[in-house]
Design a protein around this motif. Structure first.
Motif, PDB file in Angstrom:
ATOM      1  N   THR A 122     -40.560  70.207  54.239  1.00  0.00           N
ATOM      2  CA  THR A 122     -39.242  69.835  54.742  1.00  0.00           C
ATOM      3  C   THR A 122     -38.870  70.648  55.964  1.00  0.00           C
ATOM      4  N   ASN A 123     -39.363  71.846  56.094  1.00  0.00           N
ATOM      5  CA  ASN A 123     -39.071  72.697  57.228  1.00  0.00           C
ATOM      6  C   ASN A 123     -40.341  72.840  58.037  1.00  0.00           C
ATOM      7  N   LYS A 124     -40.571  71.908  58.959  1.00  0.00           N
ATOM      8  CA  LYS A 124     -41.830  71.846  59.670  1.00  0.00           C
ATOM      9  C   LYS A 124     -42.028  73.038  60.600  1.00  0.00           C
ATOM     10  N   SER A 125     -40.966  73.570  61.201  1.00  0.00           N
ATOM     11  CA  SER A 125     -41.146  74.706  62.111  1.00  0.00           C
ATOM     12  C   SER A 125     -41.537  75.961  61.333  1.00  0.00           C
ATOM     13  N   LEU A 126     -40.930  76.160  60.168  1.00  0.00           N
ATOM     14  CA  LEU A 126     -41.311  77.308  59.347  1.00  0.00           C
ATOM     15  C   LEU A 126     -42.740  77.157  58.846  1.00  0.00           C
ATOM     16  N   GLN A 127     -43.128  75.954  58.444  1.00  0.00           N
ATOM     17  CA  GLN A 127     -44.497  75.707  57.991  1.00  0.00           C
ATOM     18  C   GLN A 127     -45.479  75.924  59.138  1.00  0.00           C
ATOM     19  N   LEU A 128     -45.107  75.512  60.346  1.00  0.00           N
ATOM     20  CA  LEU A 128     -45.962  75.716  61.508  1.00  0.00           C
ATOM     21  C   LEU A 128     -46.153  77.208  61.789  1.00  0.00           C
ATOM     22  N   LEU A 129     -45.075  77.991  61.670  1.00  0.00           N
ATOM     23  CA  LEU A 129     -45.183  79.437  61.877  1.00  0.00           C
ATOM     24  C   LEU A 129     -46.101  80.084  60.834  1.00  0.00           C
TER      25      LEU A 129
ATOM     26  N   LEU B 168     -49.647  79.187  61.706  1.00  0.00           N
ATOM     27  CA  LEU B 168     -50.098  80.002  62.838  1.00  0.00           C
ATOM     28  C   LEU B 168     -50.388  81.433  62.392  1.00  0.00           C
ATOM     29  N   ALA B 169     -49.572  81.948  61.476  1.00  0.00           N
ATOM     30  CA  ALA B 169     -49.826  83.288  60.942  1.00  0.00           C
ATOM     31  C   ALA B 169     -51.159  83.315  60.193  1.00  0.00           C
ATOM     32  N   MET B 170     -51.458  82.259  59.457  1.00  0.00           N
ATOM     33  CA  MET B 170     -52.730  82.184  58.726  1.00  0.00           C
ATOM     34  C   MET B 170     -53.902  82.173  59.701  1.00  0.00           C
ATOM     35  N   VAL B 171     -53.783  81.406  60.776  1.00  0.00           N
ATOM     36  CA  VAL B 171     -54.842  81.360  61.782  1.00  0.00           C
ATOM     37  C   VAL B 171     -54.993  82.733  62.439  1.00  0.00           C
ATOM     38  N   PHE B 172     -53.876  83.350  62.802  1.00  0.00           N
ATOM     39  CA  PHE B 172     -53.915  84.681  63.410  1.00  0.00           C
ATOM     40  C   PHE B 172     -54.519  85.702  62.451  1.00  0.00           C
ATOM     41  N   GLY B 173     -54.145  85.642  61.177  1.00  0.00           N
ATOM     42  CA  GLY B 173     -54.697  86.560  60.185  1.00  0.00           C
ATOM     43  C   GLY B 173     -56.191  86.390  60.023  1.00  0.00           C
ATOM     44  N   THR B 174     -56.648  85.142  59.990  1.00  0.00           N
ATOM     45  CA  THR B 174     -58.080  84.872  59.869  1.00  0.00           C
ATOM     46  C   THR B 174     -58.838  85.393  61.082  1.00  0.00           C
TER      47      THR B 174
ATOM     48  N   MET C 210     -54.474  94.482  59.125  1.00  0.00           N
ATOM     49  CA  MET C 210     -53.388  93.568  59.458  1.00  0.00           C
ATOM     50  C   MET C 210     -53.768  92.128  59.107  1.00  0.00           C
ATOM     51  N   GLY C 211     -55.008  91.735  59.399  1.00  0.00           N
ATOM     52  CA  GLY C 211     -55.460  90.384  59.072  1.00  0.00           C
ATOM     53  C   GLY C 211     -55.478  90.132  57.577  1.00  0.00           C
ATOM     54  N   VAL C 212     -55.974  91.092  56.813  1.00  0.00           N
ATOM     55  CA  VAL C 212     -55.991  90.949  55.345  1.00  0.00           C
ATOM     56  C   VAL C 212     -54.561  90.854  54.818  1.00  0.00           C
ATOM     57  N   ALA C 213     -53.654  91.677  55.335  1.00  0.00           N
ATOM     58  CA  ALA C 213     -52.254  91.644  54.884  1.00  0.00           C
ATOM     59  C   ALA C 213     -51.600  90.300  55.195  1.00  0.00           C
ATOM     60  N   ILE C 214     -51.866  89.748  56.373  1.00  0.00           N
ATOM     61  CA  ILE C 214     -51.265  88.462  56.755  1.00  0.00           C
ATOM     62  C   ILE C 214     -51.798  87.335  55.877  1.00  0.00           C
ATOM     63  N   VAL C 215     -53.103  87.289  55.666  1.00  0.00           N
ATOM     64  CA  VAL C 215     -53.687  86.217  54.850  1.00  0.00           C
ATOM     65  C   VAL C 215     -53.238  86.344  53.394  1.00  0.00           C
ATOM     66  N   CYS C 216     -53.172  87.572  52.875  1.00  0.00           N
ATOM     67  CA  CYS C 216     -52.682  87.771  51.503  1.00  0.00           C
ATOM     68  C   CYS C 216     -51.216  87.355  51.390  1.00  0.00           C
ATOM     69  N   ALA C 217     -50.417  87.682  52.400  1.00  0.00           N
ATOM     70  CA  ALA C 217     -49.009  87.259  52.391  1.00  0.00           C
ATOM     71  C   ALA C 217     -48.901  85.742  52.418  1.00  0.00           C
ATOM     72  N   TYR C 218     -49.757  85.080  53.186  1.00  0.00           N
ATOM     73  CA  TYR C 218     -49.752  83.616  53.246  1.00  0.00           C
ATOM     74  C   TYR C 218     -50.084  83.022  51.874  1.00  0.00           C
ATOM     75  N   ILE C 219     -51.095  83.573  51.226  1.00  0.00           N
ATOM     76  CA  ILE C 219     -51.484  83.043  49.911  1.00  0.00           C
ATOM     77  C   ILE C 219     -50.390  83.316  48.882  1.00  0.00           C
ATOM     78  N   PHE C 220     -49.800  84.526  48.918  1.00  0.00           N
ATOM     79  CA  PHE C 220     -48.688  84.832  48.009  1.00  0.00           C
ATOM     80  C   PHE C 220     -47.515  83.885  48.247  1.00  0.00           C
ATOM     81  N   ARG C 221     -47.162  83.663  49.514  1.00  0.00           N
ATOM     82  CA  ARG C 221     -46.045  82.772  49.833  1.00  0.00           C
ATOM     83  C   ARG C 221     -46.353  81.360  49.354  1.00  0.00           C
ATOM     84  N   ASP C 222     -47.566  80.915  49.567  1.00  0.00           N
ATOM     85  CA  ASP C 222     -47.947  79.575  49.151  1.00  0.00           C
ATOM     86  C   ASP C 222     -47.950  79.446  47.632  1.00  0.00           C
TER      87      ASP C 222
END
Length: 187
Positions: free
Chosen positions: A117-124, A127-133, A156-168
Motif C-alpha cells: 500500500t505504501n509503494k515509496s516506503l517499499q521502494l526504499l 533499495l536498502a536491501m540492494v545496498f545491503g547486498t 553495515m551490509g549484514v545489519a541492513i539485510v538482517c533489518a530487511y528480513i526482520f522488517r519483512d
C-alpha cells in the motif's frame, strides 16, 4: 483469490538471518562460524522438506523449489566439510534456479510489489536491501584484499539485510493491503 498460508515461514527467515551472520563470522574468521552455518544449512533443508510435505497440493514448481533448496543446503554442508562433488550440487541448483526464474521468477517479484500500500516506503526498503547486498559483497571482497574499511562495510551490509528480513518478517503485514477487493488484478 487468497494465497495459501505457508508453513514455517518465520523459522526459515530467522535461519536465513543466522546463516547470514554465520557467513559474516566465517569471513571475519571468528570462532563457531562453521558450526552456526552447518546448523543453519541442515535445519533449512529439513524445515523446507517438512514445509513441502505439509503442502496439500504439489505442482511442478513446488518440486523444483524443493530440489533447489535441498541441493543448496547439501551443497553448503559439503562445502563446509570440504567434501567432493560440490560441482554436481551446484549444477543441479543452477538448473533448478533457471527453471524457477523462467517459469515463475519475474511474476514472483512483480506480485510482491502489487500488494504494497505504501509503494515509496517499499521502494526504499528494496533499495536498502540492494545496498545491503552490495555492501556484503564489496565488504567480503575488500576483506580478502585487506582494505581498511572492509569490516565496517561488511558489518553495515549484514545489519541492513538482517533489518530487511526482520522488517519483512515482523512488520511486513502492516505494509500490505488487507482489502482483497480493491479492483487490482495481479498477473
Amino acid at each position: 483469490m487468497r494465497p495459501s498460508k505457508k508453513v514455517l515461514t518465520l523459522p526459515l527467515r530467522i535461519l536465513s538471518i543466522a546463516l547470514l551472520i554465520g557467513v559474516a563470522m566465517k569471513i571475519l574468521a571468528w570462532p563457531m562460524a562453521t558450526e552456526i552455518m552447518f546448523f543453519c544449512f541442515a535445519t533449512v533443508g529439513l524445515l523446507y522438506g517438512y514445509r513441502f510435505w505439509k503442502k496439500p497440493t504439489k505442482q511442478f514448481m513446488d518440486y523444483n523449489k524443493l530440489i533447489m533448496v535441498s541441493f543448496w543446503a547439501v551443497n553448503g554442508i559439503f562445502n563446509l566439510l570440504d567434501l567432493p562433488y560440490t560441482l554436481f550440487f551446484q549444477a543441479i541448483i543452477a538448473i533448478s534456479f533457471i527453471l524457477w526464474f523462467v517459469l515463475e521468477g519475474a511474476t514472483y517479484f512483480i506480485n510482491g510489489d502489487l500488494k504494497s500500500t505504501n509503494k515509496s516506503l517499499q521502494l526504499l526498503w528494496n533499495l536498502a536491501m540492494v545496498f545491503g547486498t552490495l555492501a556484503i559483497i564489496s565488504g567480503s571482497l575488500l576483506k580478502i584484499l585487506n582494505w581498511e574499511y572492509a569490516i565496517s562495510l561488511l558489518a553495515m551490509g549484514v545489519a541492513i539485510v538482517c533489518a530487511y528480513i526482520f522488517r519483512d518478517t515482523f512488520v511486513g503485514s502492516g505494509l500490505q493491503n488487507d482489502d482483497s477487493n480493491n479492483g487490482e488484478y495481479q498477473l
